[in-house]
Structures are given as C-alpha cells and as structure tokens.
Design an enzyme around this catalytic site. Sequence first.
Site, PDB file in Angstrom:
ATOM      1  N   GLY A  96       0.782  -1.512  -0.073  1.00  0.00           N
ATOM      2  CA  GLY A  96       0.005   0.276  -0.061  1.00  0.00           C
ATOM      3  C   GLY A  96       1.068   1.239   0.115  1.00  0.00           C
ATOM      4  O   GLY A  96       2.080   0.793   0.292  1.00  0.00           O
TER       5      GLY A  96
ATOM      6  N   LYS B 179      -0.992  -5.767   8.174  1.00  0.00           N
ATOM      7  CA  LYS B 179      -0.909  -4.060   7.608  1.00  0.00           C
ATOM      8  C   LYS B 179       0.040  -3.747   8.211  1.00  0.00           C
ATOM      9  O   LYS B 179      -0.597  -3.842   9.808  1.00  0.00           O
ATOM     10  CB  LYS B 179      -2.460  -3.781   6.904  1.00  0.00           C
ATOM     11  CG  LYS B 179      -2.308  -1.943   6.739  1.00  0.00           C
ATOM     12  CD  LYS B 179      -1.659  -2.061   5.426  1.00  0.00           C
ATOM     13  CE  LYS B 179      -1.488  -0.666   4.792  1.00  0.00           C
ATOM     14  NZ  LYS B 179      -1.358  -0.696   3.498  1.00  0.00           N
TER      15      LYS B 179
ATOM     16  N   LEU C   3      -7.574 -13.251   5.724  1.00  0.00           N
ATOM     17  CA  LEU C   3      -6.632 -13.283   5.000  1.00  0.00           C
ATOM     18  C   LEU C   3      -7.484 -13.083   3.919  1.00  0.00           C
ATOM     19  O   LEU C   3      -8.482 -13.812   3.819  1.00  0.00           O
ATOM     20  CB  LEU C   3      -6.312 -14.468   4.356  1.00  0.00           C
ATOM     21  CG  LEU C   3      -4.243 -14.624   3.644  1.00  0.00           C
ATOM     22  CD1 LEU C   3      -3.734 -13.622   3.897  1.00  0.00           C
ATOM     23  CD2 LEU C   3      -4.477 -16.556   3.757  1.00  0.00           C
TER      24      LEU C   3
ATOM     25  N   GLY D 172      -8.424 -13.110  -2.625  1.00  0.00           N
ATOM     26  CA  GLY D 172      -8.063 -13.251  -4.330  1.00  0.00           C
ATOM     27  C   GLY D 172      -7.357 -11.389  -4.703  1.00  0.00           C
ATOM     28  O   GLY D 172      -7.509 -10.945  -5.899  1.00  0.00           O
TER      29      GLY D 172
ATOM     30  N   GLU E  94      -6.117  -6.820  -4.520  1.00  0.00           N
ATOM     31  CA  GLU E  94      -6.963  -5.892  -4.454  1.00  0.00           C
ATOM     32  C   GLU E  94      -7.390  -6.460  -5.772  1.00  0.00           C
ATOM     33  O   GLU E  94      -7.386  -6.572  -6.774  1.00  0.00           O
ATOM     34  CB  GLU E  94      -6.171  -4.752  -4.507  1.00  0.00           C
ATOM     35  CG  GLU E  94      -5.244  -4.673  -3.045  1.00  0.00           C
ATOM     36  CD  GLU E  94      -3.835  -3.720  -2.991  1.00  0.00           C
ATOM     37  OE1 GLU E  94      -2.876  -3.542  -2.056  1.00  0.00           O
ATOM     38  OE2 GLU E  94      -4.173  -3.420  -4.571  1.00  0.00           O
TER      39      GLU E  94
ATOM     40  N   ASP F 211     -12.180   7.421   0.849  1.00  0.00           N
ATOM     41  CA  ASP F 211     -11.532   7.209   0.132  1.00  0.00           C
ATOM     42  C   ASP F 211     -11.219   6.005  -0.799  1.00  0.00           C
ATOM     43  O   ASP F 211     -11.020   4.534  -0.451  1.00  0.00           O
ATOM     44  CB  ASP F 211     -10.067   6.666   0.819  1.00  0.00           C
ATOM     45  CG  ASP F 211      -8.914   6.881   0.487  1.00  0.00           C
ATOM     46  OD1 ASP F 211      -7.831   6.040   1.033  1.00  0.00           O
ATOM     47  OD2 ASP F 211      -8.878   7.287  -0.436  1.00  0.00           O
TER      48      ASP F 211
ATOM     49  N   LYS G 102     -11.445   3.153  -3.121  1.00  0.00           N
ATOM     50  CA  LYS G 102     -10.674   3.322  -5.033  1.00  0.00           C
ATOM     51  C   LYS G 102     -10.309   1.740  -4.677  1.00  0.00           C
ATOM     52  O   LYS G 102     -10.876   0.468  -3.636  1.00  0.00           O
ATOM     53  CB  LYS G 102      -9.493   3.655  -4.237  1.00  0.00           C
ATOM     54  CG  LYS G 102      -8.392   3.565  -3.423  1.00  0.00           C
ATOM     55  CD  LYS G 102      -7.595   5.032  -3.453  1.00  0.00           C
ATOM     56  CE  LYS G 102      -6.603   4.887  -2.293  1.00  0.00           C
ATOM     57  NZ  LYS G 102      -6.116   5.738  -1.891  1.00  0.00           N
TER      58      LYS G 102
ATOM     59  N   GLU H  50      -7.690   0.041  -4.775  1.00  0.00           N
ATOM     60  CA  GLU H  50      -6.170  -0.730  -3.700  1.00  0.00           C
ATOM     61  C   GLU H  50      -7.413  -0.927  -2.968  1.00  0.00           C
ATOM     62  O   GLU H  50      -7.202  -1.653  -1.804  1.00  0.00           O
ATOM     63  CB  GLU H  50      -5.055   0.105  -3.746  1.00  0.00           C
ATOM     64  CG  GLU H  50      -4.247   0.608  -4.997  1.00  0.00           C
ATOM     65  CD  GLU H  50      -5.424   1.841  -5.836  1.00  0.00           C
ATOM     66  OE1 GLU H  50      -4.935   2.443  -6.574  1.00  0.00           O
ATOM     67  OE2 GLU H  50      -6.803   1.712  -6.008  1.00  0.00           O
ATOM     68  N   ASN H  51      -8.448  -0.621  -2.394  1.00  0.00           N
ATOM     69  CA  ASN H  51      -9.391  -0.946  -0.821  1.00  0.00           C
ATOM     70  C   ASN H  51     -10.542  -1.846  -0.970  1.00  0.00           C
ATOM     71  O   ASN H  51     -11.154  -1.466  -0.170  1.00  0.00           O
ATOM     72  CB  ASN H  51      -9.559   0.420  -0.259  1.00  0.00           C
ATOM     73  CG  ASN H  51      -8.519   1.676  -0.405  1.00  0.00           C
ATOM     74  OD1 ASN H  51      -7.711   0.998   0.363  1.00  0.00           O
ATOM     75  ND2 ASN H  51      -9.213   2.896   0.249  1.00  0.00           N
TER      76      ASN H  51
ATOM     77  N   ASP I 153      -9.108   0.066   4.551  1.00  0.00           N
ATOM     78  CA  ASP I 153      -8.691   1.057   3.915  1.00  0.00           C
ATOM     79  C   ASP I 153      -9.707   1.753   5.008  1.00  0.00           C
ATOM     80  O   ASP I 153     -10.445   3.457   3.991  1.00  0.00           O
ATOM     81  CB  ASP I 153      -7.779   1.745   3.366  1.00  0.00           C
ATOM     82  CG  ASP I 153      -6.653   2.626   3.888  1.00  0.00           C
ATOM     83  OD1 ASP I 153      -6.304   2.740   2.526  1.00  0.00           O
ATOM     84  OD2 ASP I 153      -7.250   3.824   4.304  1.00  0.00           O
TER      85      ASP I 153
ATOM     86  N   THR J 227     -26.508  30.734  19.156  1.00  0.00           N
ATOM     87  CA  THR J 227     -27.082  32.016  18.355  1.00  0.00           C
ATOM     88  C   THR J 227     -26.295  31.806  16.917  1.00  0.00           C
ATOM     89  O   THR J 227     -25.494  30.987  16.967  1.00  0.00           O
ATOM     90  CB  THR J 227     -26.264  32.977  19.550  1.00  0.00           C
ATOM     91  OG1 THR J 227     -26.490  34.417  18.173  1.00  0.00           O
ATOM     92  CG2 THR J 227     -24.970  33.169  19.465  1.00  0.00           C
TER      93      THR J 227
END
Length: 324
Positions: free
Chosen positions: A21, A41, A92, A95, A97, A136, A138, A140-141, A157, A176
């Site tokens: 990453g 990670k 785990l 597959g 990313e 976020d 994408k 990769e996540n 992530d 106020t």
Amino acid sequence: QSSLPRDLQDKYLLTRRIGTGVCGEVRLAFERSTCRKFAVKIINKKNFQSEGTATRNAKTEIDILQRVDHPCLIKTEDFYQTEESFYIVLELMEGGELFHRVKSKQQLNESVAKLYFYQMLRAVEYLHSNGIIHRDLKPENILLSSQDDVCLIKVTDFNQSRILEEAVLMRTLCGTPSYLAPEVFTHASTTGYGLAVDAWSLGVLLFVCLGGYPPFHESFGHQSVTDQIIRGEFTMVQSKWTSVSDQAKDVVRKLLVVDPMKRMSIEEALQHPWLQDQKMLETAHRLMYPSAEGGGAAAAMEAESTSGRHLRKRGREGDGEEQH
Ligand SMILES: C/C(=N\NC(=N)N)c1ccc(NC(=O)c2cc3cccc([N+](=O)[O-])c3[nH]2)cc1
C-alpha cells in the site's frame, strides 16, 4: 525490518509481503497456536503529517475497524503498535486487490462487475446507516476473497473515514446563529452532502470495473484531471464500452454527477433496474450469508435486514449479536 512488537511476534509468525500500500505494507502471517493464516497491515506513523494526526486518525480507524460488522467490510483480528508503526491483523483476502484483478483482465465482464458493485453498495449502505463516510473508496481498498470471478469483496482502509458528528451540528444550532457561516445551515454540512462523496467514488469504481480504465485521466484531452472531475467530464472510449449494456452505463452516468444533491444516492442505486437481477442477488446473498439455510434469497434478505444494520457493541455485552 523495523522491530516487530514482542507480543505480536509471540502470537504470529510474519512471513512474506503480499501487498504494497502507499502507506505501508501487508504481510502474510500465521497464528502460531492454530497455524491459521492472516494478513498484517503495517502502517508507518511517519507517513502522517504530524504525530497528533496519526494517532487521532488511527484511533478513529481502529475504532471503526473493530466495530463494523458486515460481510463486505474487512474484519480485524488483533491490533498492535510501536513507536513507529501500527500493526493490524486482518482476515486473509486471497483474491488480493480489485485494482490488480481489473488490470490483469483488462476489464471485468458485466455480470462480474455487477456482482462486485452490488456488494460495494451494501457495504457502503451499512457504513452510512451507521453514520460513517468512507471517503477513500478506490480499487486498492476493495479486496477479493478468492481468485474466482464469483467471490466476496470487502472494503478496507478507513484512514480517511469520518464519523458524522450530527450531534455537533445540533449543538451548534442551539447557540446564537448570528456568527455562523451560511454553509453551516445549507446542505453542504448536512449528512446528505457528506455521504454523497462515497456515491461518486462508487461511480468511479464501477466505471473502472466496466471500462478497465479510469474515467478522469490526464491522457484525455487538454484538461487537468481536477478540471475533468469538477466539470464531470468523463471519457467513454468507444471500443471499451460497446459491449456494456445501456443500463450499466446509466448507473455510471447517474453517479458521476457533479451536483451532490442531484447525484444518485446509494439507496437509489440499489433500486436501479440494472441491479434487479435475481441471479446476481442470489449469488451475492449466498456469498454474504453462507450460514443462511438453503432458503436462498428470502433467508438472506431476512439475515440482511436483521443483523446487517448495527455496529458491534463495544466491550463484553453479548456475543456481538444484536438482540431485537
Ligand atoms: C486498514 C487498512 N488500511 N488502513 C490505513 N491505510 N490507514 C488496510 C489496507 C489494506 C489492506 N490490504 C489487505 O489486507 C490485503 C492486500 C492484499 C494483496 C494481496 C493479497 C492479500 N491477501 O490478504 O491475501 C491482500 N490483503 C488491509 C487493511
């Protein structure tokens, strides 16, 4: 090889790197007592602008990671930290990313893209119903559970994630209003607007799965990527999109809308005709709720509507199952 925490080493044997990453690495680990395989990670703290931010972000992220409970959100097993790094032990996802899957296949066929997109929608629907914006999303996540096309996907992530402080806005409105800026009252600060950023990202993700390339890219025309995004000007290269159905393109076009108030919401996307595909829904629910008895879609819908909604309670009460 920065020194691994003693207690992490006592419980797990860390071996080869399995993913890289931008903010750290992912290693294959074996739990010594059971030989069960996990991913670890490793997040270097020095990547963050300041120590304070690192710790605050990590606390929010770890809190989210430990509380979310949905088949399409990554589950954490353990958490350790040292002076210089955080170590998150996770299930785990063999597959790997989504990014690499799309790259290796050029583009996904439509039924596979639909199966993955539906699972992403359910994951984000769950986050939003618990006041969490991912921010976020994408390729990769998005992780895949196996090498097969038909597999479970999981979102990970939560570094950029925010927990919607609805209460903060309510408190603000008690005082106020004289000194408050206009956007505090308009849609810009209410949940509607905040949540819509994830719908946009899901549109980009679906575009990448179907087309095999990103919708906004410096190689398209003279405009910068930022200008293309601000104008919502994405490029559907003819050769890549001829085999894609009009309904699939319609979902992309309704998510990649610049005005967040006009953008299709997660709920609306789940109701879109492209996703009213019984075969896909049964496959998705079989993957998401394998324990549901053979009753198929009905049982899975039942499972989804009861357990899928709430965060796991912190601490010891119950076994994490929601009592209704
Ligand atoms: C929590 C988190 N990031 N948080 C953060 N950057 N602050 C996070 C980010 C990425 C991952 N990635 C993986 O677990 C992951 C990547 C990968 C690639 C090939 C193969 C596997 N695998 O598990 O077999 C992989 N797992 C897992 C967690």
